[in-house]
Design a protein around this motif. Structure first.
Motif: not given
Length: 137
Positions: A69-97
């Motif tokens: 399950d993915i829980y995201v808190k995002t702020e700033g920018g628009g939807l495109t920037g937030q989507t790319d930020a979510i992608k990077l954060g998700l990839a970094r979290a998967l590296c910790r797994i």
């Protein structure tokens, strides 16, 4: 004296940034739901299949689509920037797994931070680089 057992689930965190957007991603083992700022991911991303595909692309690459399950808190920018930020954060979290996930995510380009941000306006100009029209006479 009674000892209360706590239901502690393993959580993994990752932070992603893009333009003015910041996304703090939390991964919890579960059924694959996406919650962004307390709303279902589909409604927050305005039911755009492109935004949904981009934000969950690291999970699809590793074949873990319905594992977390993915829980995201995002702020700033628009939807495109937030989507790319979510992608990077998700990839970094998967590296910790699992550190072995890093090679697959790196080859797809999910761990590369896109550093392009808006350039500041300079004095004497109309925008960052647009100058007033030159008149010879």
């Amino acid at each position: 004296m009674t000892i209360l057992s706590q239901n502690t689930q393993v959580t993994y965190y990752g932070t992603g940034r893009r333009k003015e957007s910041i996304a703090r991603v939390k991964l919890i083992p579960g059924s694959g739901k996406l919650i962004i700022n307390g709303l279902p991911g589909e409604s927050y991303l305005q039911f755009s299949p492109n935004y949904l595909r981009i934000s969950c692309a690291p999970l699809k690459t590793l074949g873990l689509t319905n594992e977390y399950d993915i829980y995201v808190k995002t702020e700033g920018g628009g939807l495109t920037g937030q989507t790319d930020a979510i992608k990077l954060g998700l990839a970094r979290a998967l590296c910790r797994i699992n550190p072995e996930n890093r090679t697959a995510l790196k080859s797809e380009g999910f761990l590369t931070r896109d550093a392009r941000v808006k350039e500041r306006k300079k004095y004497g100009l109309r925008k960052a680089r647009k100058a007033p029209q030159y008149s010879k006479r």
